[in-house]
Enzyme design. Structure first.
Site, mmCIF file in Angstrom:
data_model
loop_
_atom_site.group_PDB
_atom_site.id
_atom_site.type_symbol
_atom_site.label_atom_id
_atom_site.label_comp_id
_atom_site.label_asym_id
_atom_site.label_seq_id
_atom_site.Cartn_x
_atom_site.Cartn_y
_atom_site.Cartn_z
ATOM 1 N N GLU A 12 -2.792 0.664 -5.546
ATOM 2 C CA GLU A 12 -1.405 -0.526 -4.174
ATOM 3 C C GLU A 12 -1.431 -1.038 -5.679
ATOM 4 O OE1 GLU A 12 -3.586 -3.431 -2.114
ATOM 5 O OE2 GLU A 12 -5.256 -2.239 -1.161
ATOM 6 N N ARG A 61 -6.913 -5.297 -11.371
ATOM 7 C CA ARG A 61 -5.730 -5.892 -11.345
ATOM 8 C C ARG A 61 -5.207 -5.843 -12.081
ATOM 9 N NH1 ARG A 61 -3.657 -9.564 -7.760
ATOM 10 N NH2 ARG A 61 -4.766 -7.034 -6.684
ATOM 11 N N ARG A 103 -12.444 -6.458 -10.515
ATOM 12 C CA ARG A 103 -13.284 -7.307 -9.666
ATOM 13 C C ARG A 103 -14.255 -6.172 -9.254
ATOM 14 N NH1 ARG A 103 -7.525 -8.028 -6.508
ATOM 15 N NH2 ARG A 103 -7.716 -5.092 -7.657
ATOM 16 N N ASN A 139 0.693 -4.424 -5.920
ATOM 17 C CA ASN A 139 0.769 -5.821 -5.058
ATOM 18 C C ASN A 139 2.516 -6.356 -5.703
ATOM 19 O OD1 ASN A 139 -1.177 -6.296 -3.760
ATOM 20 N ND2 ASN A 139 -2.106 -5.272 -5.760
ATOM 21 N N LYS A 156 -8.511 2.618 5.872
ATOM 22 C CA LYS A 156 -7.672 0.952 5.745
ATOM 23 C C LYS A 156 -6.287 0.181 6.440
ATOM 24 C CE LYS A 156 -6.272 1.534 0.904
ATOM 25 N NZ LYS A 156 -6.493 1.359 -0.758
ATOM 26 N N ARG A 180 -16.405 -2.890 -1.345
ATOM 27 C CA ARG A 180 -14.931 -4.025 -1.697
ATOM 28 C C ARG A 180 -14.983 -4.293 -2.993
ATOM 29 N NH1 ARG A 180 -14.311 -6.973 3.362
ATOM 30 N NH2 ARG A 180 -16.814 -7.126 3.176
ATOM 31 N N LYS A 236 1.019 -1.262 -0.187
ATOM 32 C CA LYS A 236 -0.159 0.127 0.002
ATOM 33 C C LYS A 236 0.960 1.673 -0.277
ATOM 34 C CE LYS A 236 -4.160 -2.300 1.753
ATOM 35 N NZ LYS A 236 -3.304 -3.740 2.297
ATOM 36 N N ASP A 280 -3.336 -2.277 -8.362
ATOM 37 C CA ASP A 280 -4.693 -2.200 -8.724
ATOM 38 C C ASP A 280 -4.702 -0.868 -9.247
ATOM 39 O OD1 ASP A 280 -5.149 -4.627 -7.815
ATOM 40 O OD2 ASP A 280 -5.173 -4.132 -5.374
#
Length: 315
Positions: free
Chosen positions: A281, A210, A225, A283, A160, A233, A125, A273
Site C-alpha cells: 500500500e 510501515r 506490525r 498511504n 480486501k 493482519r 491501495k 506498507d
C-alpha cells in the site's frame, strides 16, 4: 506560523500514539499557532473564499484533557500559513468533496499538505499498481469469476476492500478455497463494488512494515506490525504488535525510488506498507506510526516532519 489541522474530532485522539498529536506537539514547541477544524466545518459560499469554523488550541501536557480551546473563529483557509489534511479514511464521497474544497482553497493561495489533487490521484491501495516491479501478483476487479480464476492460479490469496483502513474487511482464502465465493460476494457486494486481491505473502509473520517517507526521504526506521494470536493482519488496530527496526536494503530501494516521485506530486508525507520485499500500500491520507518509532528508537519523526513543512513553506 499559523497551522490549520483538518482532523477528526479532537476528543477522539489517543494522544499516546496519535501522529497528528505528535505533529501538533512539535509545532507548538517551536512557537507555531495551532488551529483545528473538522471537514464538515469547511464551507464555500458564492463570491467568497473557502472558510472554516476553526478552534485555536493550546496543549495542556495532560494525557486526557490534552487541549484547551482559546478561541473559535471563522477563517479563510488561505489565511493560514499551512493547512494539514489529517482526516482519517475511509476515502468516501465526503472525503472526496473535502479535497475539492481544499483544491479551491489552494487556488485562493492556501498551502495544503498533502496536496488535495495528489490525495485524489493516489488511492492508497490502487496506487501500488503503478509500480509492478515492487508488488506481489495483484488483481483489481469486481467480477467474482475473475477472483476465482486468480485464486486458482495463486492458491493462497488476500482479499480486501479498496476503502478500508486498520485491517478492516481483510480476508485470507487458502488453497482449499473455503468460503471464497461467500467472501468475494460479500466484499464486492455481489459484483457491484471493486476490490483488491493479492497473492498471500508468508513474510507477514515478520510484520507488515510501515516505512515513512518525508518530503522524498525515508525515515531510517520502519515499524513492523506483527500479527498476533493467529491473526493474518498486522495492523495495530487489529491487535498487531509494533516493533521498530532499521530499514532493510529492499525497504530502502523501494522508498528511495518512490520518494522523489511522490514528493514532486505534492505528497509531503507518505507511509509505504511493505511485507517482506513487496510493496502492498501507499498511504497518503493520514500516515501514522510517528510515536511508536520515536519511542522505540529515539529518532524524532515529528521533528523531521515539521522541519520539512517549514522548509516547504519557506521555499
Amino acid at each position: 506560523m499559523k497551522l490549520l489541522f483538518v482532523v477528526d474530532p479532537l476528543d477522539t485522539f489517543k494522544t499516546y500514539k496519535d501522529s497528528t498529536f505528535a505533529m501538533m506537539r512539535e509545532a507548538a514547541a517551536r512557537g507555531h499557532e495551532l488551529w483545528a477544524c473538522e471537514p464538515p466545518q469547511i464551507v464555500w459560499q458564492r463570491d467568497g473564499r473557502v472558510q472554516a469554523e476553526a478552534a485555536r488550541i493550546t496543549l495542556t501536557g495532560e494525557a486526557d484533557d490534552w487541549y484547551t480551546v482559546e478561541e473559535m473563529a471563522v477563517m479563510a483557509l488561505a489565511d493560514a500559513d499551512a493547512v494539514l489534511m489529517r482526516k482519517d479514511p475511509p476515502f468516501d464521497a465526503e472525503y472526496l468533496y473535502a479535497t475539492h474544497l481544499l483544491s479551491q482553497a489552494e487556488r485562493e493561495g492556501a498551502r495544503v499538505f498533502n496536496s488535495p489533487q495528489a490525495l485524489r490521484e493516489h488511492p492508497e491501495k490502487l496506487a501500488i499498481m503503478a509500480y509492478p516491479q515492487f508488488i506481489a501478483p495483484t488483481l483489481v476487479t469486481r467480477d467474482i469469476e475473475t477472483v476465482r480464476a486468480f485464486h486458482a492460479q495463486h492458491r493462497d490469496v488476500i482479499l480486501k476492500p479498496l476503502d478500508g483502513m486498520g485491517g478492516a474487511g481483510i480476508f485470507r482464502v487458502k488453497d482449499d478455497g473455503l468460503n471464497l465465493g461467500s467472501v468475494a460476494e460479500t466484499l464486492t457486494r455481489n459484483g457491484t463494488q471493486t476490490i483488491m486481491v493479492q497473492k498471500f505473502l508468508p513474510a507477514i509473520t515478520e510484520g507488515d512494515k510501515r516505512v515513512l517517507v518525508i518530503d522524498g526521504e525515508p525515515v531510517p526506521y520502519a515499524l513492523a506490525r506483527i500479527p498476533q494470536g493467529g491473526e493474518v493482519r498486522g495492523n495495530l488496530a487489529a491487535g498487531g504488535k509494533g516493533v521498530a527496526q532499521p530499514l532493510s536494503e529492499s525497504d530502502l530501494a523501494i522508498a528511495r525510488h518512490l520518494g522523489p516521485i511522490l514528493a514532486a506530486r505534492g505528497l509531503l508525507l507518505v507511509g509505504l506498507d511493505i511485507i517482506g520485499d513487496r510493496l502492498t500500500e501507499i498511504n497518503v491520507t493520514s500516515p501514522t506510526c510517528f510515536q511508536e518509532i520515536t519511542q522505540q528508537t529515539g529518532w524524532d519523526v515529528a521533528a523531521r516532519f515539521i522541519d520539512a513543512l517549514e522548509a516547504r513553506l519557506k521555499a
